[in-house]
Design an enzyme around this catalytic site. Structure first.
Site, PDB file in Angstrom:
ATOM      1  CG  ASP A 120      -1.814  -0.978   1.410  1.00 31.91           C
ATOM      2  OD1 ASP A 120      -2.218  -1.662   0.246  1.00 31.91           O
ATOM      3  OD2 ASP A 120      -2.055  -1.507   2.584  1.00 31.91           O
TER       4      ASP A 120
HETATM    5  N1  URA Z   1      -0.950  -5.795   3.968  1.00 32.69           N
HETATM    6  C1  URA Z   1      -1.419  -4.804   4.064  1.00 32.69           C
HETATM    7  O1  URA Z   1      -2.682  -4.470   4.663  1.00 32.69           O
HETATM    8  N2  URA Z   1      -1.012  -3.730   3.134  1.00 32.69           N
HETATM    9  C2  URA Z   1      -0.013  -3.988   2.662  1.00 32.69           C
HETATM   10  O2  URA Z   1       0.959  -3.100   1.855  1.00 32.69           O
HETATM   11  C3  URA Z   1       0.790  -5.387   2.696  1.00 32.69           C
HETATM   12  C4  URA Z   1      -0.010  -6.372   3.380  1.00 32.69           C
END
Ligand code: URA
Length: 246
Positions: free
Chosen positions: A106
């Site tokens: 993310d």
């Molecule tokens: N899980 C999440 O919530 N975000 C990420 O970027 C990777 C795994």
């Protein structure tokens, strides 16, 4: 099909430009030429003697590269962004070939992200039945009970999906700030999985970092730093993915 002929999308994926699925999209978008002629149909067959170009670049000229990036927060795991935000490929300016991230982290998540032009390996690593363990460290609001920590291993429901961690450890707690640090190991890679799991037990994420991807870690790197994988590491990664078949 003669022995030396393979489908165009396979030839593109094998050259390391991208995955087979993305190669199909490139063909359909009219970005692929065979012997100087644009091809938009899927499934035509090519041999070694055919000259294949993607966006005017001959495919077999590109060396296959693999980078390990310590993605900082505030960067998109993509090759472009319509809102003009910084994307992960900008952090590797010395790559002379087109690379793309293997899966995603993310925007607000930091940590280990692989980037490559090795279509076959990327496809293998992203395939749901070959997920190698990924280790995340999350700072969360509140201090989860033992029962809730166990629940993360049994599985929690989020938007109709059952999301599970294979290992969960409470690393530390800060009673004054009412926060905790948790380590989660996942063999799944569902969208925003860690955030959704911790949301589901009412301990939302404040900060999230991916510390490990299989045997690979972030040792020696600062946020924004990167290095190339060695040939040995690439082989080990492929073996680990093949072994973790579900
Ligand atoms: N899980 C999440 O919530 N975000 C990420 O970027 C990777 C795994």
């Amino acid at each position: 099909m003669s022995e030396n002929e393979i489908r165009l999308q396979k030839a593109i994926a094998q050259s390391g430009v991208t995955s087979r699925r993305k190669a199909e999209q490139l063909i359909e978008q009219g970005r692929v030429k065979v012997n100087g002629v644009t091809v938009t149909e899927l499934g035509i067959k090519v041999s070694k003697s055919d000259k294949i170009e993607v966006d005017q670049i001959p495919i077999n000229k590109e060396p296959v590269v693999h980078y390990l990036l310590y993605k900082p927060r505030g960067v998109i795991s993509s090759v472009s962004d319509e809102k003009g935000r910084k994307v992960v490929t900008e952090l590797i300016p010395d790559s002379e070939v087109r690379i793309y991230p293997v899966g995603r982290l993310d925007y607000d998540t930091s940590g280990l992200l692989l980037l490559t032009n090795d279509g076959e390996l990327a496809q293998l690593l992203m395939h749901p039945s070959h997920q190698i363990p990924k280790v995340y460290v999350a700072k969360v609001k509140g201090i989860p009970s033992k029962e809730l920590i166990n629940q993360l291993k049994k599985g929690v429901r989020s938007k109709g999906e059952l999301l599970k961690a294979t290992k969960v450890k409470l690393l530390s707690v800060d009673h004054a700030k009412n926060t905790a640090i948790i380590e989660l190991t996942l063999h799944e890679g569902k969208n925003r999985q860690v955030r959704r799991m911790l949301e589901a037990i009412n301990h939302p994420v404040i900060k999230l970092k991916r510390e490990r991807y299989g045997f690979l870690n972030l040792k020696g790197l600062q946020p924004g730093g990167y290095r190339e994988l060695t040939a040995h590491e690439v082989n080990q990664l492929r073996d680990e993915a093949l072994k973790s078949k579900k």
